[in-house]
Design a protein around this motif. Structure first.
Motif, PDB file in Angstrom:
ATOM      1  N   ASP A  15      76.042 -23.923  52.636  1.00 10.98           N
ATOM      2  CA  ASP A  15      76.366 -24.292  51.258  1.00 10.98           C
ATOM      3  C   ASP A  15      75.722 -25.639  50.953  1.00 10.98           C
ATOM      4  OD1 ASP A  15      78.103 -26.326  52.264  1.00 10.98           O
ATOM      5  OD2 ASP A  15      79.773 -24.902  52.310  1.00 10.98           O
ATOM      6  N   ALA A  16      76.006 -26.181  49.785  1.00  8.32           N
ATOM      7  CA  ALA A  16      75.344 -27.405  49.333  1.00  8.32           C
ATOM      8  C   ALA A  16      75.541 -28.577  50.296  1.00  8.32           C
ATOM      9  CB  ALA A  16      75.821 -27.771  47.931  1.00  8.32           C
ATOM     10  N   ARG A  17      76.597 -28.556  51.103  1.00  8.98           N
ATOM     11  CA  ARG A  17      76.786 -29.631  52.096  1.00  8.98           C
ATOM     12  C   ARG A  17      75.677 -29.648  53.137  1.00  8.98           C
ATOM     13  NH1 ARG A  17      82.590 -27.818  53.887  1.00  8.98           N
ATOM     14  NH2 ARG A  17      81.390 -25.925  53.699  1.00  8.98           N
ATOM     15  N   HIS A  18      74.944 -28.543  53.281  1.00 12.22           N
ATOM     16  CA  HIS A  18      73.869 -28.448  54.272  1.00 12.22           C
ATOM     17  C   HIS A  18      72.491 -28.755  53.674  1.00 12.22           C
ATOM     18  CE1 HIS A  18      77.017 -25.757  56.037  1.00 12.22           C
ATOM     19  NE2 HIS A  18      76.688 -26.453  57.101  1.00 12.22           N
ATOM     20  N   ALA A  19      72.448 -29.232  52.438  1.00 13.10           N
ATOM     21  CA  ALA A  19      71.175 -29.426  51.739  1.00 13.10           C
ATOM     22  C   ALA A  19      70.216 -30.345  52.505  1.00 13.10           C
ATOM     23  CB  ALA A  19      71.414 -29.968  50.334  1.00 13.10           C
ATOM     24  N   ARG A  20      70.705 -31.438  53.037  1.00 14.33           N
ATOM     25  CA  ARG A  20      69.818 -32.351  53.781  1.00 14.33           C
ATOM     26  C   ARG A  20      69.285 -31.697  55.052  1.00 14.33           C
ATOM     27  NH1 ARG A  20      69.375 -37.199  51.676  1.00 14.33           N
ATOM     28  NH2 ARG A  20      71.025 -38.046  50.368  1.00 14.33           N
ATOM     29  N   ASP A  21      70.138 -30.943  55.742  1.00 18.40           N
ATOM     30  CA  ASP A  21      69.695 -30.238  56.955  1.00 18.40           C
ATOM     31  C   ASP A  21      68.618 -29.214  56.622  1.00 18.40           C
ATOM     32  OD1 ASP A  21      71.531 -31.552  58.706  1.00 18.40           O
ATOM     33  OD2 ASP A  21      73.111 -30.153  58.111  1.00 18.40           O
ATOM     34  N   VAL A  22      68.840 -28.452  55.544  1.00 18.95           N
ATOM     35  CA  VAL A  22      67.873 -27.430  55.139  1.00 18.95           C
ATOM     36  C   VAL A  22      66.554 -28.087  54.746  1.00 18.95           C
ATOM     37  CG1 VAL A  22      67.366 -25.659  53.400  1.00 18.95           C
ATOM     38  CG2 VAL A  22      69.606 -25.703  54.524  1.00 18.95           C
ATOM     39  N   ALA A  23      66.605 -29.167  54.002  1.00 18.30           N
ATOM     40  CA  ALA A  23      65.382 -29.870  53.603  1.00 18.30           C
ATOM     41  C   ALA A  23      64.628 -30.388  54.832  1.00 18.30           C
ATOM     42  CB  ALA A  23      65.714 -31.016  52.651  1.00 18.30           C
ATOM     43  N   ALA A  24      65.356 -30.941  55.790  1.00 26.82           N
ATOM     44  CA  ALA A  24      64.713 -31.457  57.005  1.00 26.82           C
ATOM     45  C   ALA A  24      64.075 -30.320  57.804  1.00 26.82           C
ATOM     46  CB  ALA A  24      65.733 -32.206  57.863  1.00 26.82           C
ATOM     47  N   LEU A  25      64.784 -29.204  57.937  1.00 21.40           N
ATOM     48  CA  LEU A  25      64.220 -28.063  58.661  1.00 21.40           C
ATOM     49  C   LEU A  25      62.987 -27.521  57.922  1.00 21.40           C
ATOM     50  CD1 LEU A  25      67.525 -26.275  59.665  1.00 21.40           C
ATOM     51  CD2 LEU A  25      65.747 -27.062  61.268  1.00 21.40           C
ATOM     52  N   HIS A  26      63.096 -27.381  56.610  1.00 22.49           N
ATOM     53  CA  HIS A  26      61.979 -26.840  55.843  1.00 22.49           C
ATOM     54  C   HIS A  26      60.735 -27.712  56.014  1.00 22.49           C
ATOM     55  CE1 HIS A  26      59.640 -25.428  52.358  1.00 22.49           C
ATOM     56  NE2 HIS A  26      60.249 -24.289  52.602  1.00 22.49           N
ATOM     57  N   SER A  27      60.913 -29.011  56.095  1.00 21.01           N
ATOM     58  CA  SER A  27      59.762 -29.911  56.271  1.00 21.01           C
ATOM     59  C   SER A  27      59.087 -29.707  57.623  1.00 21.01           C
ATOM     60  CB  SER A  27      60.190 -31.371  56.115  1.00 21.01           C
ATOM     61  OG  SER A  27      60.940 -31.794  57.230  1.00 21.01           O
ATOM     62  N   GLN A  28      59.805 -29.091  58.571  1.00 21.33           N
ATOM     63  CA  GLN A  28      59.253 -28.822  59.908  1.00 21.33           C
ATOM     64  C   GLN A  28      58.638 -27.426  59.995  1.00 21.33           C
ATOM     65  OE1 GLN A  28      62.246 -29.682  62.960  1.00 21.33           O
ATOM     66  NE2 GLN A  28      63.212 -31.078  61.517  1.00 21.33           N
ATOM     67  N   GLY A  29      58.652 -26.698  58.874  1.00 16.78           N
ATOM     68  CA  GLY A  29      58.192 -25.316  58.877  1.00 16.78           C
ATOM     69  C   GLY A  29      56.704 -25.122  58.683  1.00 16.78           C
ATOM     70  N   GLY A  30      55.965 -26.201  58.501  1.00 18.02           N
ATOM     71  CA  GLY A  30      54.521 -26.087  58.345  1.00 18.02           C
ATOM     72  C   GLY A  30      54.069 -25.714  56.945  1.00 18.02           C
ATOM     73  N   PHE A  31      54.943 -25.876  55.967  1.00 15.31           N
ATOM     74  CA  PHE A  31      54.599 -25.538  54.588  1.00 15.31           C
ATOM     75  C   PHE A  31      53.838 -26.693  53.945  1.00 15.31           C
ATOM     76  CE2 PHE A  31      58.656 -23.426  55.604  1.00 15.31           C
ATOM     77  CZ  PHE A  31      58.243 -22.106  55.510  1.00 15.31           C
ATOM     78  N   ALA A  32      52.961 -26.362  52.998  1.00 19.50           N
ATOM     79  CA  ALA A  32      52.173 -27.394  52.316  1.00 19.50           C
ATOM     80  C   ALA A  32      53.074 -28.297  51.481  1.00 19.50           C
ATOM     81  CB  ALA A  32      51.101 -26.754  51.432  1.00 19.50           C
ATOM     82  N   ARG A  33      54.142 -27.741  50.923  1.00 18.49           N
ATOM     83  CA  ARG A  33      55.076 -28.533  50.122  1.00 18.49           C
ATOM     84  C   ARG A  33      56.488 -28.282  50.629  1.00 18.49           C
ATOM     85  NH1 ARG A  33      58.687 -29.001  46.248  1.00 18.49           N
ATOM     86  NH2 ARG A  33      59.040 -26.828  45.751  1.00 18.49           N
ATOM     87  N   GLY A  34      57.143 -29.341  51.003  1.00 22.22           N
ATOM     88  CA  GLY A  34      58.517 -29.219  51.469  1.00 22.22           C
ATOM     89  C   GLY A  34      59.494 -29.161  50.310  1.00 22.22           C
ATOM     90  N   TRP A  35      60.725 -28.864  50.614  1.00 16.08           N
ATOM     91  CA  TRP A  35      61.801 -28.867  49.631  1.00 16.08           C
ATOM     92  C   TRP A  35      62.587 -30.156  49.801  1.00 16.08           C
ATOM     93  CZ3 TRP A  35      64.159 -23.400  50.856  1.00 16.08           C
ATOM     94  CH2 TRP A  35      63.280 -22.409  50.407  1.00 16.08           C
ATOM     95  N   ASP A  36      62.929 -30.809  48.700  1.00  8.11           N
ATOM     96  CA  ASP A  36      63.742 -32.019  48.822  1.00  8.11           C
ATOM     97  C   ASP A  36      65.219 -31.616  48.815  1.00  8.11           C
ATOM     98  OD1 ASP A  36      64.910 -32.160  46.121  1.00  8.11           O
ATOM     99  OD2 ASP A  36      62.927 -32.780  45.442  1.00  8.11           O
TER     100      ASP A  36
END
Length: 159
Positions: A15-36
């Protein structure tokens, strides 16, 4: 890789409490643009979004996540990422299997996703779970070096 005597991984809704964790993981996914974190919070709060995380041991922070958008009886996987240090440990298969069960329970009949051509590990996982290629989008994904990669579109029929 997880230690053979480590506590088993568990999956659970995010849920929204995990937003920072999800953003940090997404930035490690090798995508050209991460999610904030703000984007992640909005996605996690959206009623049309299903999101699950995989947690190792007693950690309250996910080691990976998967997020899908549902419309009627179809869903599209928006992203799936496992932390680099946890890859090749079976977490992605467990996480995605649990997520697909959730989607089926929500009435989803077909699931779609796109994966960058050449992402062999991801393609192997998706095919193992029953996804099959249904098309390609040349030059779809922007890469950090400015080039563009082909997206392989895949579909899984749940019913």
């Amino acid at each position: 890789m997880r230690h053979p005597h480590a506590s088993p991984a568990r999956t659970g809704r995010l849920d929204a409490r995990h937003a920072r964790d999800v953003a940090a993981l997404h930035s490690q996914g090798g995508f050209a643009r991460g999610w904030d974190p703000g984007e992640c919070a909005a996605l996690l709060a959206d009623a049309s979004i299903a999101s699950d995380g995989v947690f190792c041991g007693q950690s309250l922070h996910p080691a990976g996540f998967v997020m899908s958008r549902q419309a009627a009886d179809e869903a599209e996987i928006l992203s799936i990422v496992i932390a680099p240090g946890q890859r090749r440990s079976g977490l992605a298969a467990n996480l995605l299997g649990a997520h697909l069960s959730t989607l089926a329970g929500n009435g989803v009949i077909q699931v779609f996703l796109e994966v960058e051509e050449g992402n062999v590990a991801a393609e192997r996982l998706y095919r193992h779970l029953g996804f099959r290629e249904v098309g390609r989008r040349k030059g779809y994904y922007p890469k950090p070096d400015g080039s563009r990669a082909t997206a392989v579109a895949m579909r899984l029929d749940l019913a």
